[in-house]
Motif scaffolding. Structure first.
Motif, PDB file in Angstrom:
ATOM      1  N   TYR A 127       0.836  -1.200   0.000  1.00 16.43           N
ATOM      2  CA  TYR A 127       0.000   0.000   0.000  1.00 16.43           C
ATOM      3  C   TYR A 127       0.875   1.255   0.000  1.00 16.43           C
ATOM      4  O   TYR A 127       0.533   2.259  -0.626  1.00 16.43           O
ATOM      5  CB  TYR A 127      -0.923  -0.016   1.224  1.00 16.43           C
ATOM      6  CG  TYR A 127      -2.032   1.019   1.170  1.00 16.43           C
ATOM      7  CD1 TYR A 127      -2.902   1.063   0.090  1.00 16.43           C
ATOM      8  CD2 TYR A 127      -2.206   1.929   2.207  1.00 16.43           C
ATOM      9  CE1 TYR A 127      -3.924   1.996   0.045  1.00 16.43           C
ATOM     10  CE2 TYR A 127      -3.208   2.873   2.167  1.00 16.43           C
ATOM     11  CZ  TYR A 127      -4.080   2.907   1.081  1.00 16.43           C
ATOM     12  OH  TYR A 127      -5.093   3.829   1.030  1.00 16.43           O
ATOM     13  N   ARG A 128       2.060   1.144   0.707  1.00 17.78           N
ATOM     14  CA  ARG A 128       2.941   2.313   0.714  1.00 17.78           C
ATOM     15  C   ARG A 128       3.431   2.615  -0.689  1.00 17.78           C
ATOM     16  O   ARG A 128       3.499   3.744  -1.121  1.00 17.78           O
ATOM     17  CB  ARG A 128       4.145   2.074   1.635  1.00 17.78           C
ATOM     18  CG  ARG A 128       4.881   3.374   1.929  1.00 17.78           C
ATOM     19  CD  ARG A 128       6.093   3.135   2.764  1.00 17.78           C
ATOM     20  NE  ARG A 128       7.057   2.322   2.032  1.00 17.78           N
ATOM     21  CZ  ARG A 128       8.149   1.790   2.601  1.00 17.78           C
ATOM     22  NH1 ARG A 128       8.373   1.962   3.891  1.00 17.78           N
ATOM     23  NH2 ARG A 128       8.985   1.070   1.897  1.00 17.78           N
ATOM     24  N   ARG A 129       3.731   1.526  -1.436  1.00 12.64           N
ATOM     25  CA  ARG A 129       4.203   1.766  -2.804  1.00 12.64           C
ATOM     26  C   ARG A 129       3.101   2.325  -3.698  1.00 12.64           C
ATOM     27  O   ARG A 129       3.367   3.032  -4.652  1.00 12.64           O
ATOM     28  CB  ARG A 129       4.743   0.468  -3.403  1.00 12.64           C
ATOM     29  CG  ARG A 129       6.059   0.050  -2.762  1.00 12.64           C
ATOM     30  CD  ARG A 129       6.741  -0.992  -3.601  1.00 12.64           C
ATOM     31  NE  ARG A 129       7.977  -1.425  -2.962  1.00 12.64           N
ATOM     32  CZ  ARG A 129       8.762  -2.360  -3.485  1.00 12.64           C
ATOM     33  NH1 ARG A 129       8.430  -2.951  -4.617  1.00 12.64           N
ATOM     34  NH2 ARG A 129       9.875  -2.703  -2.880  1.00 12.64           N
ATOM     35  N   VAL A 130       1.894   1.969  -3.391  1.00 16.27           N
ATOM     36  CA  VAL A 130       0.779   2.498  -4.192  1.00 16.27           C
ATOM     37  C   VAL A 130       0.562   3.977  -3.864  1.00 16.27           C
ATOM     38  O   VAL A 130       0.395   4.808  -4.757  1.00 16.27           O
ATOM     39  CB  VAL A 130      -0.519   1.705  -3.917  1.00 16.27           C
ATOM     40  CG1 VAL A 130      -1.728   2.388  -4.568  1.00 16.27           C
ATOM     41  CG2 VAL A 130      -0.382   0.285  -4.431  1.00 16.27           C
ATOM     42  N   ILE A 131       0.594   4.298  -2.575  1.00 18.38           N
ATOM     43  CA  ILE A 131       0.287   5.667  -2.160  1.00 18.38           C
ATOM     44  C   ILE A 131       1.473   6.593  -2.402  1.00 18.38           C
ATOM     45  O   ILE A 131       1.314   7.728  -2.856  1.00 18.38           O
ATOM     46  CB  ILE A 131      -0.129   5.687  -0.664  1.00 18.38           C
ATOM     47  CG1 ILE A 131      -1.409   4.878  -0.460  1.00 18.38           C
ATOM     48  CG2 ILE A 131      -0.323   7.111  -0.150  1.00 18.38           C
ATOM     49  CD1 ILE A 131      -2.600   5.363  -1.245  1.00 18.38           C
ATOM     50  N   GLN A 132       2.668   6.101  -2.113  1.00 20.18           N
ATOM     51  CA  GLN A 132       3.847   6.953  -2.295  1.00 20.18           C
ATOM     52  C   GLN A 132       4.631   6.450  -3.498  1.00 20.18           C
ATOM     53  O   GLN A 132       5.533   5.630  -3.373  1.00 20.18           O
ATOM     54  CB  GLN A 132       4.695   6.945  -1.035  1.00 20.18           C
ATOM     55  CG  GLN A 132       3.954   7.542   0.148  1.00 20.18           C
ATOM     56  CD  GLN A 132       4.853   7.808   1.333  1.00 20.18           C
ATOM     57  OE1 GLN A 132       5.834   7.089   1.542  1.00 20.18           O
ATOM     58  NE2 GLN A 132       4.510   8.819   2.127  1.00 20.18           N
ATOM     59  N   GLN A 133       4.243   6.943  -4.639  1.00 20.25           N
ATOM     60  CA  GLN A 133       4.866   6.456  -5.873  1.00 20.25           C
ATOM     61  C   GLN A 133       6.102   7.265  -6.221  1.00 20.25           C
ATOM     62  O   GLN A 133       6.749   7.009  -7.233  1.00 20.25           O
ATOM     63  CB  GLN A 133       3.860   6.498  -7.011  1.00 20.25           C
ATOM     64  CG  GLN A 133       2.747   5.490  -6.804  1.00 20.25           C
ATOM     65  CD  GLN A 133       1.721   5.537  -7.922  1.00 20.25           C
ATOM     66  OE1 GLN A 133       2.046   5.881  -9.059  1.00 20.25           O
ATOM     67  NE2 GLN A 133       0.500   5.189  -7.594  1.00 20.25           N
ATOM     68  N   GLY A 134       6.447   8.284  -5.417  1.00 19.73           N
ATOM     69  CA  GLY A 134       7.644   9.068  -5.655  1.00 19.73           C
ATOM     70  C   GLY A 134       7.477  10.081  -6.771  1.00 19.73           C
ATOM     71  O   GLY A 134       8.431  10.525  -7.383  1.00 19.73           O
ATOM     72  N   LYS A 135       6.279  10.443  -7.087  1.00 17.37           N
ATOM     73  CA  LYS A 135       6.067  11.432  -8.140  1.00 17.37           C
ATOM     74  C   LYS A 135       6.356  12.834  -7.618  1.00 17.37           C
ATOM     75  O   LYS A 135       6.627  13.738  -8.390  1.00 17.37           O
ATOM     76  CB  LYS A 135       4.619  11.389  -8.640  1.00 17.37           C
ATOM     77  CG  LYS A 135       4.169  10.020  -9.118  1.00 17.37           C
ATOM     78  CD  LYS A 135       4.374   9.848 -10.613  1.00 17.37           C
ATOM     79  CE  LYS A 135       3.852   8.474 -11.032  1.00 17.37           C
ATOM     80  NZ  LYS A 135       4.291   8.088 -12.382  1.00 17.37           N
ATOM     81  N   TYR A 136       6.190  13.024  -6.319  1.00 15.03           N
ATOM     82  CA  TYR A 136       6.418  14.330  -5.716  1.00 15.03           C
ATOM     83  C   TYR A 136       7.429  14.182  -4.613  1.00 15.03           C
ATOM     84  O   TYR A 136       7.554  13.131  -3.998  1.00 15.03           O
ATOM     85  CB  TYR A 136       5.115  14.921  -5.149  1.00 15.03           C
ATOM     86  CG  TYR A 136       4.105  15.232  -6.221  1.00 15.03           C
ATOM     87  CD1 TYR A 136       4.105  16.486  -6.849  1.00 15.03           C
ATOM     88  CD2 TYR A 136       3.172  14.279  -6.612  1.00 15.03           C
ATOM     89  CE1 TYR A 136       3.189  16.770  -7.844  1.00 15.03           C
ATOM     90  CE2 TYR A 136       2.261  14.550  -7.599  1.00 15.03           C
ATOM     91  CZ  TYR A 136       2.264  15.794  -8.218  1.00 15.03           C
ATOM     92  OH  TYR A 136       1.361  16.061  -9.205  1.00 15.03           O
ATOM     93  N   ARG A 137       8.113  15.256  -4.350  1.00 15.05           N
ATOM     94  CA  ARG A 137       9.098  15.245  -3.269  1.00 15.05           C
ATOM     95  C   ARG A 137       8.416  15.155  -1.918  1.00 15.05           C
ATOM     96  O   ARG A 137       8.786  14.353  -1.077  1.00 15.05           O
ATOM     97  CB  ARG A 137       9.925  16.535  -3.340  1.00 15.05           C
ATOM     98  CG  ARG A 137      11.150  16.367  -4.176  1.00 15.05           C
ATOM     99  CD  ARG A 137      12.302  16.890  -3.353  1.00 15.05           C
ATOM    100  NE  ARG A 137      13.553  16.532  -3.951  1.00 15.05           N
ATOM    101  CZ  ARG A 137      14.466  17.453  -4.269  1.00 15.05           C
ATOM    102  NH1 ARG A 137      14.208  18.729  -4.092  1.00 15.05           N
ATOM    103  NH2 ARG A 137      15.628  17.077  -4.761  1.00 15.05           N
ATOM    104  N   SER A 138       7.429  16.026  -1.773  1.00  7.59           N
ATOM    105  CA  SER A 138       6.728  16.065  -0.486  1.00  7.59           C
ATOM    106  C   SER A 138       5.919  14.804  -0.284  1.00  7.59           C
ATOM    107  O   SER A 138       5.140  14.423  -1.164  1.00  7.59           O
ATOM    108  CB  SER A 138       5.801  17.292  -0.457  1.00  7.59           C
ATOM    109  OG  SER A 138       4.597  16.986   0.221  1.00  7.59           O
ATOM    110  N   PRO A 139       6.154  14.109   0.835  1.00  3.97           N
ATOM    111  CA  PRO A 139       5.383  12.882   1.070  1.00  3.97           C
ATOM    112  C   PRO A 139       3.880  13.168   1.106  1.00  3.97           C
ATOM    113  O   PRO A 139       3.065  12.341   0.689  1.00  3.97           O
ATOM    114  CB  PRO A 139       5.873  12.383   2.415  1.00  3.97           C
ATOM    115  CG  PRO A 139       6.715  13.450   3.009  1.00  3.97           C
ATOM    116  CD  PRO A 139       7.081  14.413   1.933  1.00  3.97           C
ATOM    117  N   GLN A 140       3.502  14.372   1.586  1.00  7.21           N
ATOM    118  CA  GLN A 140       2.090  14.708   1.630  1.00  7.21           C
ATOM    119  C   GLN A 140       1.508  14.792   0.217  1.00  7.21           C
ATOM    120  O   GLN A 140       0.477  14.210  -0.084  1.00  7.21           O
ATOM    121  CB  GLN A 140       1.861  16.041   2.354  1.00  7.21           C
ATOM    122  CG  GLN A 140       2.034  15.981   3.857  1.00  7.21           C
ATOM    123  CD  GLN A 140       3.502  16.008   4.280  1.00  7.21           C
ATOM    124  OE1 GLN A 140       4.394  16.346   3.486  1.00  7.21           O
ATOM    125  NE2 GLN A 140       3.771  15.636   5.520  1.00  7.21           N
TER     126      GLN A 140
END
Lengths: 620, 418
Positions: free
Chosen positions: A368-381
Motif C-alpha cells: 500500500y505504501r508503494r501504491v500511495i507513495q509512488q515518488g512522483k512528488y518530493r513532499s510525502p504529503q
C-alpha cells in the motif's frame, strides 16, 4: 249567454304562459346553473368500484413460485349513505362492538362522508361468505376485493420485501394511490412497485336506492380493465437461499452469493431474518412493531445496508492494483515486520500469492505504501495525495465507494467509504497527512468501509479475472421479458487479467495449501478460492470470507459476514462459505456433520453490545 | 238536415298523440329493465300502458263518431252517475298509497275520481249554458259552487287531496263567464298571506300590511272619503284574522304529512330521508340531467328507484334526467301549445256549452300540469296527481282522453251547435 267577456280569454292565456315561463325558469336554475344535483346524483346512484389488479408473482431462477396472492375482502363504507341502518345487527354480523363501530365510522367520516373508505380490512373468504347475503341490509357498505401476498417458503424476507398500506408521503408523491391502497414498502416489492402493481381498473356500477348493484353504468362505457401486475423472474435460487438462511440461523450477518459471469444474485441472506408471512394481513401491524423493535434488526438487509470495515479480504484488491500500477511484481517479497503493523506468526511472504495465502499484514503495508507513495512528488504529503487519488480511482472501478445500482430500493443502501483527498484534508487538514497516517487502509481497516454486496462483487470480479456485472436480483419481468440493460453490461476494472490470475492463485492457496487461513472452506473435488477477513469492530471482530469456485470457469462467488463472531474469518465465515459452495455446485452437501455444527452454533456476541475503545488486534 | 263533414282539429289531436307517445317512452325508460326489454311485456308498466293507450284511442274514436249533442243532453246523467260511483268508492275502495279512491274491477282497478273531473265539467258547462242563468246572481253562484263542491268533497273524503284541489280549476271558466276577477285576486292574496304567515313573524307581516294600507290611502288615493277608510280597515281586519288563523289551520286542520310537505317546500325543514325525500330526489334527478340530459334509458337516479312513483306522479323526473333542460322545455311548450289551442278553440265555439266545456278542459289540464310539475321541481307542496296524458295509469289516461275528445268532438261540429 253573451260573449262580452271574451277579452278575458287573454287573461287566462297569459296566466297559462306565465306559469310555463316560471317553470322553465325554475328548471334552468336546477339544470343549468347548479352542479350540486349532478354531484349528488353521481354520489348516490353511481359507485366507482376500483378493480385491483393482482400483484405480479415472484419466481426464483428455476421457475419456482416464491410469492403469489390470495383473495381477501375489504369492507368499504360511504358514511353519508349509512343512515338508518340497524347498527346493532350490523355489529353482530361482523363480530365487533358498538364502540368499535363508532370509532371506525368516525374515522371514515373524517376521511370523507361522501366517498368510500375502508371500514374493515382483509376479511377472509370464510368470514365474507357469512356476511355476503346480509350486505343488502346495510346501505352505504360494499365489498372490495383485494389480494394478499402468500409466501410458500418463508425465505428471502428482506429481498422480497413486504407490502403495506400507502402512507401520506406515498399519496403526496404519486397520484395513482388512494388511501387504503397497498404499496411495496421494501425489497423487490418496492423497487419493482411500478411494474409489479399492475394498473388499477375502474368499474362504474349503477346502484339502486337499496344500494344493490343494478349493473354497469352505461353498459360499462366508463369502465377500465385492471392490468395484471408483471411477474418478476428473479435470479434467486430458492434452495440455496433457504440453505444459506439455515446456516446463518442463530447468527447475525449476511451472505451474498453471485453468479460471476452474469452478476445474478443466487442468494442474499441477512440474519437474523423473519418469515415474510408475518407481515401479511391483519397481523401485520403487531408483527411489524415487534420486528422493528428487535435490536438485531431482522428487517434490515445487511447485505446492502450494512457498512463494515473490509478487513483482510481487502488485500486481494490491493494486490491487483499494485501489480497493475507496476509498483510490485508477482514475485515481490517483503519481510513480516511486525513493528510496522501487527501480524500473526507465519514465515515471511516471498510473493503476492504467498502474502494472500498467509494474509500477511506487514506485506500489504509495504504494498500500500508503494501504491500511495509512488515518488512522483518530493513532499510525502503531495505524493500521498497523488497516490490516494490513483488508488481511489481503482477502487471505484472495482465497485467500491459507491452504491452499486442493484435492483433493490436505494433507500438505506450503503455506499461504503473509499476516502479521497478531500476526506483526509478535512479530517487532518490540507497536506497534514501522508501514507503514514492512512496505512490502515492497506489491511482493510482505517477509514475504509465496504458493503457486503461490494465484497461479493469483489469475489466475482476476481472470478471473472477483471470485470463484473452489477449484481441484480431480477433477470427479467412481465409478459415481454423486459430486462434492464445495465444488468447485461460488463464493468471493466481496467486491470490486466494476469494480475487477477495471481490473486486467484493466492486465494486458491488460502483454502488448499498448508498455512492458508481459510482451509475450512475446502470442499473435496472443488477448487474453492477464498480470502479470510477479520474486521475489527466494537465488540468481537466480524468474521468475513469471500470466495469463488471453481477456480476456472467459476459458477459462484460469494461473501459471508458473521458479525461479532468469537473467531476470525477462517473460523466461521469460511466453513459457511464452503458449505454454500458445495450445496450450489454439487446440489447436495456430503459433510452432514460440518453442516450440523455450523447450523446450530451461535458464535455471535449477545446484543446489546457496548461501545468499546478500538484497539489493535492481531488479524488472520 | 244537411250533415256537415266533421271538422276535427287535427292540430289538437296531433298534440295529444305526441304527448301520449312521449309519455309512454318515459314510462318505458323509468321502468326499463333489461330482463324485460320487450315493449309488449304486459307484466310491466309500459306493456300495460300500451293496452291503456289502445283503450284510450278506441274511446277517442268512439267519441268522435258520437252525435255531439249526446254529451250536453246527458251531462247531468253522467254527473249523477259519477257521484253515485264516488259514494260507492267510500264503501268499496281499496287503499293505494294512502288514498282510498280505487274500486277493484276484475283484474283492474278503477278510479272514479278521475272521471269526476270531466263529469263535473259537463255539468258546469250544462248549467251555465242555460239561457236564463246569470253568474251575477248569488243563487247561480251558489248552484255552480255546489256542482263543483259535492264531487270535490267526496274525492276529499277519499284522501285524494290532489284531485280535490283540481276542482278549484273551475275558477277559470267561471271567470271567463263573468265571475269577478276579484275572486282570483283574493285567492292569490290568500295563498301569499298563508305562505308569508308561515315564514315571517306575524306582527311584522301585519305592520307591513298596515304600511301598505297607509300608502294606499295617502299616496295612491287623491281624494279620500270615509268609506275608503272603513274599507281599508275592513280589509286589514280580515287579513289579520286570516293571518292568525293560519297557525290553527296549519297545525290542526292539515294532516301531518301535508304540514311537513309545506315546511319542506318553504325550506323550514329538510328532512331528506323523510318527507323531504321525494322532492329532494326528484330535484337531484332533474338537476343531474343538465342541458341535454343523460339520454334515453340512461337515467341513473330515476331508474335506480331513488325517485318514488317514478312512472306515475314523478314521471317528469325521467324527462328532466334523460332529456335534460331541452326535453323539459319542449314538453312544457307542447303542453302550453295544447292549452293555448284549447282556449282559442273554446273562443271559436258558437255554443256556450261547448265554450264553457272547453275552458273546463283547459283549466283542469292546466291545474294538473301546475300542481304536478310544480311539485316535481319543488315549487308546490307534494300533492299526488298525475301529469295528464303522460303519467302511467289507465283511469287517468282514459279520463283525460274522454275529457279532451268530447271537446274535440264538440269543436268538430261547432257550426251545427248553437
Amino acid at each position: 249567454m253573451s260573449n262580452k267577456y271574451s277579452d278575458r280569454s287573454h287573461v287566462v292565456r297569459i296566466i297559462f304562459i306565465t306559469v310555463g315561463v316560471l317553470f322553465i325558469g325554475r328548471l334552468a336554475v336546477l339544470q343549468l346553473f347548479n352542479s350540486k344535483y349532478k354531484d349528488l346524483a353521481e354520489m348516490q346512484s353511481l359507485r366507482n368500484v376500483t378493480q385491483y389488479p393482482a400483484r405480479g408473482f415472484i419466481y426464483d431462477r428455476h421457475g419456482e413460485l416464491l410469492v403469489h396472492n390470495e383473495a381477501v375482502y375489504d369492507l368499504m363504507v360511504i358514511p353519508r349513505m349509512t343512515k338508518g341502518m340497524d347498527t346493532l345487527y350490523f355489529c353482530r354480523c361482523l363480530g365487533i362492538t358498538r364502540e368499535d363501530f363508532e370509532e371506525r365510522m368516525r374515522k371514515a367520516n373524517k376521511y370523507s362522508p361522501y366517498s368510500a373508505s375502508v371500514f374493515m380490512k382483509q376479511i377472509s373468504k370464510e368470514e365474507y361468505a357469512k356476511f355476503e347475503n346480509k350486505m343488502f341490509r346495510f346501505k352505504g357498505f360494499y365489498i372490495s376485493q383485494r389480494t394478499l401476498r402468500i409466501y410458500d417458503r418463508p425465505i428471502a424476507a428482506q429481498v422480497l420485501g413486504y407490502v403495506g398500506e400507502v402512507d401520506q408521503a406515498d399519496l403526496d408523491r404519486d397520484s395513482y394511490y388512494r388511501r387504503g391502497d397497498y404499496i411495496g414498502k421494501s425489497g423487490l416489492e418496492k423497487s419493482y412497485e411500478e411494474v409489479i402493481r399492475g394498473v388499477k381498473g375502474k368499474k362504474v356500477m349503477h346502484v339502486d336506492v337499496h344500494n344493490r348493484e343494478i349493473g354497469p353504468y352505461q353498459g360499462g362505457a366508463f369502465d377500465t380493465m385492471p392490468v395484471e401486475g408483471a411477474n418478476l423472474y428473479t435470479t434467486l435460487d430458492a434452495d440455496l437461499q433457504q440453505y444459506a438462511e439455515e446456516l446463518m440461523a442463530n447468527k447475525r450477518g449476511c451472505v451474498v452469493a453471485l453468479e460471476p459471469s452474469t452478476g445474478e444474485v443466487l442468494a442474499m441472506v441477512s440474519a437474523p431474518t423473519y418469515d415474510p408471512n408475518l407481515l401479511v394481513g391483519r397481523v401485520r401491524g403487531e408483527n411489524y412493531k415487534q420486528l422493528n423493535a428487535d435490536l438485531a434488526k431482522p428487517m434490515l438487509n445487511r447485505a446492502l445496508m450494512g457498512q463494515y470495515p473490509p478487513g483482510s479480504i481487502f488485500k486481494v484488491a490491493q494486490s491487483v492494483v499494485a501489480l497493475d500500477l507496476g509498483v510490485i511484481t508477482p514475485g515481490t517479497g517483503f519481510a513480516c515486520d511486525k513493528s510496522l503493523v501487527g501480524c500473526h506468526g507465519h514465515p515471511s511472504a516471498m510473493s503476492v500469492r504467498e502474502a494472500i495465502k498467509m494474509s500477511c499484514n506487514p506485506y500489504f503495508y509495504h504494498v500500500y505504501r508503494r501504491v500511495i507513495q509512488q515518488g512522483k512528488y518530493r513532499s510525502p504529503q503531495k505524493d500521498s495525495q497523488y497516490g490516494l487519488t490513483v488508488w481511489r480511482e481503482y477502487m471505484l472501478r472495482m465497485g467500491f465507494g459507491q452504491r452499486l445500482p442493484v435492483d433493490l430500493p436505494r433507500a438505506g443502501m450503503s455506499k461504503g467509504n473509499i476516502p479521497d483527498t478531500a476526506f483526509y484534508n478535512k479530517w487532518y487538514g490540507k497536506e497534514r497527512w501522508s501514507f503514514s497516517t492512512i496505512y490502515s487502509n492497506s489491511i482493510g481497516q482505517g477509514e475504509v468501509t465496504v458493503v457486503p454486496i461490494q465484497m461479493a462483487n469483489l469475489a466475482a470480479t476476481v472470478a471473472n479475472r477483471g470485470y463484473y456485472i452489477t449484481p441484480h436480483v431480477v433477470r427479467f419481468y412481465g409478459p415481454d421479458s423486459t430486462r434492464n440493460e445495465e444488468y447485461y453490461t460488463r464493468h471493466e476494472t481496467g486491470i490486466r487479467r494476469e494480475y487477477f490470475d495471481v490473486a486467484a492463485d493466492g486465494m486458491y492457496d488460502v483454502v488448499h495449501v498448508a498455512g492458508g487461513t481459510g482451509r475450512r472452506a475446502k470442499v473435496d473435488g472443488l477448487d474453492v478460492c477464498g480470502k479470510t477477513g477479520t474486521a475489527e469492530n466494537y465488540g468481537n471482530d466480524h468474521s468475513v470470507f469471500i470466495a469463488f469456485a471453481p477456480k476456472n470457469n467459476p459458477q459462484i462467488a460469494l461473501a459471508v459476514y458473521v458479525e461479532n463472531a468469537q473467531g476470525g474469518g477462517g473460523t466461521w465465515a469460511a466453513p459457511i462459505a464452503g458449505l454454500i459452495i458445495e450445496k450450489y455446485i454439487n446440489g447436495e452437501v456430503a459433510r452432514k456433520d460440518v453442516e450440523k455444527q455450523y447450523r446450530e452454533v451461535n458464535p455471535c456476541q449477545k446484543l446489546p453490545l457496548t461501545r468499546r475503545v478500538k484497539k489493535v488486534k492481531k488479524r488472520r | 238536415m244537411y250533415q256537415e263533414r266533421l271538422k276535427i282539429d287535427w292540430i289538437m289531436v296531433a298534440l295529444y298523440l305526441v304527448i301520449v307517445l312521449f309519455g309512454w317512452m318515459n314510462i318505458y325508460s323509468a321502468c326499463y329493465d333489461e330482463a324485460h326489454a320487450s315493449v309488449l311485456d304486459f307484466g310491466q308498466f309500459y306493456g300495460k300502458q300500451l293496452v291503456w293507450m289502445g283503450a284510450a284511442f278506441l274511446t277517442a274514436a268512439i267519441i268522435l263518431l258520437t252525435e255531439p249533442r249526446v254529451f250536453s243532453n246527458t251531462a247531468y246523467a253522467i254527473y249523477g252517475g259519477v257521484l253515485v260511483l264516488l259514494v260507492l268508492v267510500l264503501f268499496l275502495a281499496i287503499t293505494v298509497n294512502g288514498g282510498k279512491s280505487w274500486i277493484p274491477l276484475g283484474g283492474f282497478r278503477f278510479q272514479p275520481s278521475e272521471f269526476a273531473k270531466f263529469a263535473t265539467a259537463l255539468a258546469v258547462a250544462k248549467y251555465l249554458s242555460a239561457i236564463d242563468v246569470d253568474l251575477r246572481d248569488l243563487r247561480t253562484k251558489l248552484a255552480v259552487l255546489a256542482i263543483m263542491a259535492v264531487p270535490a268533497a267526496l274525492v276529499f273524503l277519499q284522501h285524494d287531496t290532489g284531485t280535490a284541489l283540481v276542482f278549484l280549476s273551475f275558477i277559470f271558466p267561471l271567470f271567463r263567464e263573468g265571475l269577478s276577477g276579484a275572486v282570483m285576486v283574493v285567492g292569490v292574496v290568500a295563498i301569499a298571506l298563508f305562505v308569508l304567515a308561515l315564514l315571517v313573524n306575524k306582527y311584522i307581516l301585519l305592520g307591513g300590511l298596515l304600511l301598505l294600507a297607509v300608502l294606499y290611502l295617502f299616496v295612491w288615493l287623491n281624494k279620500r272619503s270615509s268609506r275608503d277608510y272603513w274599507r281599508a280597515a275592513g280589509v286589514l281586519l280580515v287579513c289579520a284574522a286570516f293571518i292568525f288563523s293560519v297557525d290553527f289551520v296549519f297545525h290542526h286542520v292539515l294532516e301531518s304529512h301535508q304540514r311537513e310537505r309545506i315546511e319542506v317546500l318553504l325550506g323550514q325543514s329538510d328532512d331528506l330521508q323523510g318527507s323531504g325525500y321525494n322532492v329532494h330526489q326528484s330535484k337531484i334527478a332533474i338537476g343531474s340531467g343538465g342541458i341535454v340530459g343523460k339520454g334515453f334509458l340512461r337515467g341513473t337516479v330515476t331508474k335506480a328507484n331513488f325517485v318514488p312513483e317514478k312512472h306515475t306522479d314523478f314521471i317528469f323526473c325521467t324527462v328532466g334526467e334523460e332529456w335534460g333542460f331541452v326535453g323539459c322545455v319542449v314538453l312544457l311548450v307542447l303542453y302550453n301549445l295544447l292549452l293555448q289551442r284549447l282556449v282559442v278553440m273554446a273562443e271559436r265555439q258558437r255554443s256556450p256549452f261547448s265554450r264553457i266545456y272547453g275552458y273546463c278542459v283547459a283549466s283542469i289540464l292546466f291545474m294538473h300540469l301546475f300542481v304536478n310539475v310544480g311539485m316535481v321541481i319543488g315549487l308546490v307542496p307534494v300533492i299526488g296527481i298525475p301529469l295528464p296524458f303522460f303519467s302511467y295509469g289507465g283511469s287517468s289516461l282514459l279520463a283525460f282522453t274522454i275529457l279532451l275528445f268530447i271537446f274535440i268532438r264538440q269543436d268538430a261540429s261547432k257550426n251545427q251547435l248553437l
